[in-house]
Design a protein around this motif. Structure first.
Motif, PDB file in Angstrom:
ATOM      1  N   ALA A 129       0.823  -1.212   0.000  1.00 13.58           N
ATOM      2  CA  ALA A 129       0.000   0.000   0.000  1.00 13.58           C
ATOM      3  C   ALA A 129       0.855   1.259   0.000  1.00 13.58           C
ATOM      4  O   ALA A 129       0.545   2.244  -0.686  1.00 13.58           O
ATOM      5  CB  ALA A 129      -0.934  -0.005   1.211  1.00 13.58           C
ATOM      6  N   THR A 130       1.934   1.242   0.763  1.00  6.45           N
ATOM      7  CA  THR A 130       2.827   2.400   0.819  1.00  6.45           C
ATOM      8  C   THR A 130       3.484   2.650  -0.534  1.00  6.45           C
ATOM      9  O   THR A 130       3.656   3.812  -0.951  1.00  6.45           O
ATOM     10  CB  THR A 130       3.903   2.191   1.901  1.00  6.45           C
ATOM     11  OG1 THR A 130       3.265   2.024   3.170  1.00  6.45           O
ATOM     12  CG2 THR A 130       4.858   3.376   1.963  1.00  6.45           C
ATOM     13  N   ASN A 131       3.844   1.584  -1.239  1.00  3.30           N
ATOM     14  CA  ASN A 131       4.431   1.764  -2.570  1.00  3.30           C
ATOM     15  C   ASN A 131       3.449   2.405  -3.545  1.00  3.30           C
ATOM     16  O   ASN A 131       3.830   3.238  -4.378  1.00  3.30           O
ATOM     17  CB  ASN A 131       4.926   0.415  -3.108  1.00  3.30           C
ATOM     18  CG  ASN A 131       6.370   0.157  -2.739  1.00  3.30           C
ATOM     19  OD1 ASN A 131       7.137   1.078  -2.482  1.00  3.30           O
ATOM     20  ND2 ASN A 131       6.760  -1.102  -2.715  1.00  3.30           N
ATOM     21  N   ILE A 132       2.202   2.025  -3.448  1.00  4.24           N
ATOM     22  CA  ILE A 132       1.190   2.659  -4.296  1.00  4.24           C
ATOM     23  C   ILE A 132       1.090   4.150  -3.976  1.00  4.24           C
ATOM     24  O   ILE A 132       1.052   5.003  -4.874  1.00  4.24           O
ATOM     25  CB  ILE A 132      -0.179   1.972  -4.110  1.00  4.24           C
ATOM     26  CG1 ILE A 132      -0.127   0.544  -4.684  1.00  4.24           C
ATOM     27  CG2 ILE A 132      -1.292   2.778  -4.783  1.00  4.24           C
ATOM     28  CD1 ILE A 132      -1.340  -0.291  -4.342  1.00  4.24           C
ATOM     29  N   ALA A 133       1.075   4.470  -2.683  1.00  7.02           N
ATOM     30  CA  ALA A 133       0.989   5.870  -2.263  1.00  7.02           C
ATOM     31  C   ALA A 133       2.203   6.663  -2.744  1.00  7.02           C
ATOM     32  O   ALA A 133       2.072   7.828  -3.164  1.00  7.02           O
ATOM     33  CB  ALA A 133       0.862   5.948  -0.749  1.00  7.02           C
ATOM     34  N   LEU A 134       3.370   6.060  -2.692  1.00  9.45           N
ATOM     35  CA  LEU A 134       4.591   6.741  -3.140  1.00  9.45           C
ATOM     36  C   LEU A 134       4.526   7.063  -4.634  1.00  9.45           C
ATOM     37  O   LEU A 134       4.815   8.200  -5.052  1.00  9.45           O
ATOM     38  CB  LEU A 134       5.814   5.858  -2.855  1.00  9.45           C
ATOM     39  CG  LEU A 134       6.274   5.777  -1.400  1.00  9.45           C
ATOM     40  CD1 LEU A 134       7.346   4.696  -1.242  1.00  9.45           C
ATOM     41  CD2 LEU A 134       6.805   7.130  -0.913  1.00  9.45           C
TER      42      LEU A 134
END
Length: 320
Positions: free
Chosen positions: A302-307
């Motif tokens: 999820a954090t990679n998507i946000a980044l």
């Protein structure tokens, strides 16, 4: 349509992060693994795809998703994704390494203990035939203290297995294509040996290497012929590293004493005959199946998507 498609049901932290970032997402809601047909239908408008390592993302899937920016794999492996074709299309591919290390190492040690003390076999005995009574020579196993563990692949997981094995008074040796530095070896208390030496002298062989074209069927009939007749092999890495037909034959012919598999050559199928053997432990790819590890993996995807959505670089890119 949704910006993000989750091709499997994931830990709650994944969707919590996506909601916080105000990303529109949809989740596969079926039972079992997603079918190719469902994946193709749902990925066509997605910018971000989260997929489990059990789901194949090939050229056909990628071509059905012209807006795709990121494929983030829920797993440390990524051989289920055509990473080179994704790169050609300008799609970043990431995985979730490191966070599985302790869980997989614990499972490895658990399987070694279960094999050596015949724990699974004993449980089956109690459920089917019962306990005939204690006797001095009944149901003997062996202690792992003082035994030699041979580790194939001394990456993060292999190193953690080495630490835990050393704490249980095992002797640890390893092989991989490139030897570690002397300080690293001394800190872990491990010895580097040739592949032939490892197979010939280890009491337990534990596999922790990534799958490559070079190690396909690395453990075949010839490899099992080199092992001790009292030795056992544990595969928590990738199924195709082991020729399962050759493994079955080696067990049947008592060339080796036992095996524990958490991954399979033709996963999720298991080679015929293995499930019938008392000296074989089979688990359903549970190496990192802990609340802690899966939550950490969910946070990464999820954090990679946000980044990427924020115009930043994703972490753990595997197709740079």
């Amino acid at each position: 349509m949704s910006q993000v498609y989750l091709a499997a049901q994931l830990p709650a932290i994944t969707t919590e992060i996506l909601k916080k970032q105000q990303l529109d997402f949809s989740v596969y809601s079926g039972t079992g693994l997603i079918s190719k047909q469902d994946l193709l239908a749902n990925v066509k408008d997605a910018e971000y795809l989260v997929t489990a390592l059990s789901t194949k993302v090939d050229q056909e899937v990628i071509d059905h998703a012209p807006n795709l920016k990121l494929i983030t794999n829920f797993g440390a492996g990524f051989n289920n994704i055509d990473i080179n074709y994704a790169k050609e299309k300008g799609i970043v591919v990431t995985n979730t390494p490191l966070v599985s290390t302790n869980s997989v190492a614990e499972v490895t040690i658990g399987l070694i203990l279960a094999l050596s003390h015949r724990i699974v076999e004993g449980d089956a005995q109690m459920r089917k035939e019962g306990f005939p009574g204690w006797a001095p020579l009944y149901f003997l196993g062996q202690e792992i203290a003082g035994k030699t563990l041979g580790i194939v692949g001394l990456g993060n997981i292999g190193q953690e297995v080495a630490r835990k094995a050393a704490a249980l008074s095992m002797k640890v040796q390893y092989w991989q294509p490139h030897q570690k530095s002397d300080p690293e070896e001394r800190s872990l208390g491990v010895n580097y040996v040739s592949f032939a030496e490892l197979t010939r002298t280890s009491d337990f062989i534990s596999l922790h290497a990534p799958q490559t074209s070079a190690n396909y069927h690395q453990f075949d009939q010839a490899g099992f012929n080199q092992m001790k007749s009292t030795a056992a092999i544990i595969n928590v890495a990738r199924g195709p590293i082991v020729d399962e037909v050759a493994l079955r034959d080696a067990l049947q012919n008592k060339q080796i004493a036992g095996a524990a598999l958490d991954v399979y050559e033709h996963e999720p199928a298991v080679t015929a005959g293995l499930a019938d053997m008392k000296n074989v432990i089979l688990t359903p790819h549970i190496g990192n199946a802990t609340i802690e590890a899966r939550a950490a993996m969910g946070k990464i995807v999820a954090t990679n998507i946000a980044l990427v959505q924020a115009g930043q670089t994703a972490k753990y890119v595997v197709n740079q």
